[in-house]
Design an enzyme around this catalytic site. Structure first.
Site, PDB file in Angstrom:
ATOM      1  N   ARG A   1      -0.170  10.564  11.649  1.00  0.00           N
ATOM      2  CA  ARG A   1       0.804   9.695  11.875  1.00  0.00           C
ATOM      3  C   ARG A   1       2.108  10.170  12.664  1.00  0.00           C
ATOM      4  O   ARG A   1       2.710   9.308  13.535  1.00  0.00           O
ATOM      5  CB  ARG A   1       1.592   9.085  10.494  1.00  0.00           C
ATOM      6  CG  ARG A   1       0.484   8.285   9.821  1.00  0.00           C
ATOM      7  CD  ARG A   1       1.108   7.812   8.317  1.00  0.00           C
ATOM      8  NE  ARG A   1       2.072   6.723   8.827  1.00  0.00           N
ATOM      9  CZ  ARG A   1       3.602   6.827   8.941  1.00  0.00           C
ATOM     10  NH1 ARG A   1       3.885   7.876   8.519  1.00  0.00           N
ATOM     11  NH2 ARG A   1       4.301   5.809   8.991  1.00  0.00           N
TER      12      ARG A   1
ATOM     13  N   CYS B   1      -6.144  22.025  18.977  1.00  0.00           N
ATOM     14  CA  CYS B   1      -5.920  22.312  20.034  1.00  0.00           C
ATOM     15  C   CYS B   1      -5.379  21.339  20.994  1.00  0.00           C
ATOM     16  O   CYS B   1      -5.778  20.459  21.780  1.00  0.00           O
ATOM     17  CB  CYS B   1      -7.488  22.612  20.957  1.00  0.00           C
ATOM     18  SG  CYS B   1      -7.258  23.493  22.282  1.00  0.00           S
ATOM     19  N   GLU B   2      -4.039  21.056  20.740  1.00  0.00           N
ATOM     20  CA  GLU B   2      -3.319  19.761  21.148  1.00  0.00           C
ATOM     21  C   GLU B   2      -1.905  20.062  21.036  1.00  0.00           C
ATOM     22  O   GLU B   2      -1.314  20.265  20.054  1.00  0.00           O
ATOM     23  CB  GLU B   2      -3.901  18.672  20.118  1.00  0.00           C
ATOM     24  CG  GLU B   2      -3.200  17.428  20.384  1.00  0.00           C
ATOM     25  CD  GLU B   2      -3.827  16.673  21.710  1.00  0.00           C
ATOM     26  OE1 GLU B   2      -5.050  16.656  21.918  1.00  0.00           O
ATOM     27  OE2 GLU B   2      -3.153  15.958  22.520  1.00  0.00           O
TER      28      GLU B   2
ATOM     29  N   GLY C   1       0.914  -1.147  -0.080  1.00  0.00           N
ATOM     30  CA  GLY C   1       0.166  -0.059   0.212  1.00  0.00           C
ATOM     31  C   GLY C   1       0.959   1.453  -0.014  1.00  0.00           C
ATOM     32  O   GLY C   1       1.079   1.972  -1.031  1.00  0.00           O
ATOM     33  N   ARG C   2       1.640   1.350   1.222  1.00  0.00           N
ATOM     34  CA  ARG C   2       2.292   2.583   1.486  1.00  0.00           C
ATOM     35  C   ARG C   2       3.522   2.863   0.140  1.00  0.00           C
ATOM     36  O   ARG C   2       3.754   4.071  -0.385  1.00  0.00           O
ATOM     37  CB  ARG C   2       3.199   2.240   2.659  1.00  0.00           C
ATOM     38  CG  ARG C   2       4.027   3.560   3.100  1.00  0.00           C
ATOM     39  CD  ARG C   2       5.246   3.005   4.166  1.00  0.00           C
ATOM     40  NE  ARG C   2       4.445   2.244   5.123  1.00  0.00           N
ATOM     41  CZ  ARG C   2       3.657   2.563   6.206  1.00  0.00           C
ATOM     42  NH1 ARG C   2       4.022   3.992   6.485  1.00  0.00           N
ATOM     43  NH2 ARG C   2       3.100   2.045   7.231  1.00  0.00           N
TER      44      ARG C   2
HETATM   45  C1  LIG Z   1      -3.026  -7.315   5.774  1.00  0.00           C
HETATM   46  C2  LIG Z   1      -2.328  -6.242   5.471  1.00  0.00           C
HETATM   47  N1  LIG Z   1      -2.047  -6.263   4.175  1.00  0.00           N
HETATM   48  C3  LIG Z   1      -1.380  -5.112   3.478  1.00  0.00           C
HETATM   49  C4  LIG Z   1      -1.143  -4.145   4.349  1.00  0.00           C
HETATM   50  C5  LIG Z   1      -0.493  -2.700   3.535  1.00  0.00           C
HETATM   51  O1  LIG Z   1       0.748  -2.354   4.112  1.00  0.00           O
HETATM   52  P1  LIG Z   1       1.899  -1.078   3.691  1.00  0.00           P
HETATM   53  O2  LIG Z   1       0.885  -0.065   3.351  1.00  0.00           O
HETATM   54  O3  LIG Z   1       2.674  -0.824   4.712  1.00  0.00           O
HETATM   55  O4  LIG Z   1       2.281  -1.906   2.419  1.00  0.00           O
HETATM   56  C6  LIG Z   1      -1.536  -4.073   5.700  1.00  0.00           C
HETATM   57  C7  LIG Z   1      -1.312  -2.677   6.321  1.00  0.00           C
HETATM   58  O5  LIG Z   1      -1.503  -2.605   7.682  1.00  0.00           O
HETATM   59  C8  LIG Z   1      -2.284  -4.904   6.262  1.00  0.00           C
HETATM   60  O6  LIG Z   1      -2.693  -5.035   7.471  1.00  0.00           O
END
Ligand SMILES: Cc1ncc(COP(=O)(O)O)c(C=O)c1O
Length: 481
Positions: free
Chosen positions: A376, A407-408, A334-335
């Site tokens: 984050r 406010c933190e 994802g990231r």
């Molecule tokens: C089951 C699962 N797959 C994929 C991901 C994606 O991780 P990333 O965005 O770090 O690649 C996550 C992230 O929490 C996850 O829980």
């Protein structure tokens, strides 16, 4: 094992001076605080006379048109990273992890780039449905899916459900029995593909991993306790479920594949045990996501091709040792796809110099967003970088902290960065690496209006997600009509 080191441009002669008191050990004072560190930014980012452009669009222009703050999404960068994973992991299925950032535009890009999609809630599934994503390429995650969510997923014909508890297996088995007994129900036909999420006793983060026999966490079935094998048995025994294989996700922001090695060894050992004990050759294994990106100069991520070659050779080696054929593999980044494709642009409202112990001064730069658009830093103690995006500056670098307007006291966007010492109200500050887990985790804290996501491509902007309005806030507040 090192956890931080200067990397990339930071190795260049003369780019950096020494560390400075008050800053973290990895942060070096740059010779030119105005210069861009390319590894942190979307690939089309350039700086010309102090003005940052992304996708050929100068950010001051973008802000004039769309307002501030705004997330800026580089379409070319997103597509390039998605296709780089697709090509490097050509023999795998690559599931983009929608939790990092999801909207119908991104789902369309994923369909066009030939990736699959991992969703982990009814809401994420709804985005995939709305965008017309091929449901056979969707994997449905979650440790507490409701019956309604499971029914919806089955009805839509998702390619796989990743089961996470005995309760869920029971519910799904019940729900899918009529599919095979009566032949059809809705668009789904025949059994539903299922993967069993296991915990391999590995927790990985950046350069470190911890390998234990047990895992104290809510996700998955423990391999060590025998629950994972029992879950496989139950899925196999359910007529409405088709056992596809095992799924393991070991952590986030990982730069080192040694954690995957330990996890793969344990998961493949279970895969072999299933063959022996139950007589089933499961066709697939999913190794999850977690591949790291560069948020600051201390991060040095690998390219997808290198990751693919390392992960594949780990799996092949283990399969040879166990005498089993290599199953079909999948991953869920994802990231690493969306993280670097976005940056956030803010406008500076106030600047304050605060004296720390030992004569150190920290410049607090307050911007018009904060923890509501990037949680984050507060939640994970994450590090980010920043640069002035709207003008050149010849001023000496000043140790700075970019903070929000909430406010933190913990409302910090960038804990430590060197910005030019003359940073002032009206300047635009841009923060790279905000594509993953920023907009998707954004909130309305203090009734903040969530910023828009503005796509940029070939010198043009377009709205991907519009800025929220007060009408959006009041849409759920039914107290006064
Ligand atoms: C089951 C699962 N797959 C994929 C991901 C994606 O991780 P990333 O965005 O770090 O690649 C996550 C992230 O929490 C996850 O829980």
């Amino acid at each position: 094992m090192p956890t931080a080191h200067p990397s990339g441009w930071a190795h260049a002669d003369g780019a950096l001076r020494a560390n400075r008191p008050g800053g973290p050990h990895w942060l070096r004072e740059p010779r030119d605080p105005d210069a861009l560190v390319p590894s942190l930014w979307p690939r089309t980012a350039t700086k010309d006379d102090g003005v940052l452009s992304v996708g050929g669009v100068p950010l001051p222009e973008l802000v004039r048109e769309h307002g501030s703050p705004a997330y800026v999404l580089d379409e070319a960068d997103f597509r390039a990273r998605a296709s780089a994973f697709r090509d490097a992991f050509a023999s795998y299925d690559v599931y983009y992890a929608g939790k990092a950032f999801l909207c119908t535009t991104v789902v369309r890009w994923l369909a066009e780039e030939g990736l699959s999609l991992d969703v982990c809630s009814g809401g994420e599934l709804a985005v995939a449905e709305r965008a017309g994503f091929p449901m056979e390429r969707v994997g449905f995650h979650g440790n507490n899916k409701t019956v309604a969510e499971l029914e919806r997923a089955v009805g839509l014909g998702v390619g796989r459900v990743i089961v996470d508890s005995f309760h869920e297996i029971e519910r799904l088995a019940e729900l899918t029995r009529p599919l095979v007994e009566e032949g059809s129900r809705g668009p789904a036909r025949g059994p539903v593909g299922v993967m069993v999420r296991v915990t391999a006793g590995v927790e990985a983060h950046t350069h470190e991993y911890i390998a234990t026999a047990h895992e104290d966490q809510k996700f998955g079935f423990s391999i060590a306790s025998g629950d994972a094998l029992e879950a496989v048995r139950r899925v196999h025994a359910a007529p409405g479920l088709e056992l596809l294989g095992l799924h393991s996700h070991i952590g986030s922001q990982i730069f080192d594949t040694s954690g995957f090695e330990v996890a793969a060894r344990r998961v493949l050992a279970l895969h072999a045990t299933v063959r022996e004990a139950i007589g089933v050759e499961m066709p697939e294994i999913d190794l999850g996501g977690g591949f790291g990106i560069a948020y600051t100069t201390q991060d040095d991520p690998s390219e997808p091709a290198q990751l693919a070659s390392e992960v594949t050779s780990i799996v092949e080696h283990e399969c040879r040792a166990l005498g089993i054929t290599v199953p079909r593999l999948s991953i869920e980044p994802g990231r690493a796809i969306v993280g670097p494709a976005m940056c956030t642009v803010y406008e500076v409202g106030t600047v304050k110099e605060v004296a720390l112990d030992g004569g150190v001064v920290r410049t607090y730069v307050s911007v018009d967003g904060g923890m509501s658009d990037n949680i984050r830093t507060a939640l994970y103690d994450a590090d980010y970088s920043a640069t002035i995006a709207s003008r050149p500056s010849g001023a000496e670098p000043a140790l700075s902290r970019v903070v929000g307007k909430h406010c933190e006291a913990g409302d910090i966007v960038v804990k430590d960065e060197f910005l030019p010492g003359d940073v002032r109200p009206g300047d635009l500050v841009a923060v790279p690496g905000t594509g993953a887990y920023c907009r998707s985790m954004a909130s309305n804290y203090n009734h903040a209006l969530r910023p828009p996501v503005i796509g940029v491509r070939d010198g043009k902007t377009y709205t991907v997600l519009r800025r929220e309005t007060e009408a959006d806030l009041f849409a759920t507040d039914v107290g006064v009509s």
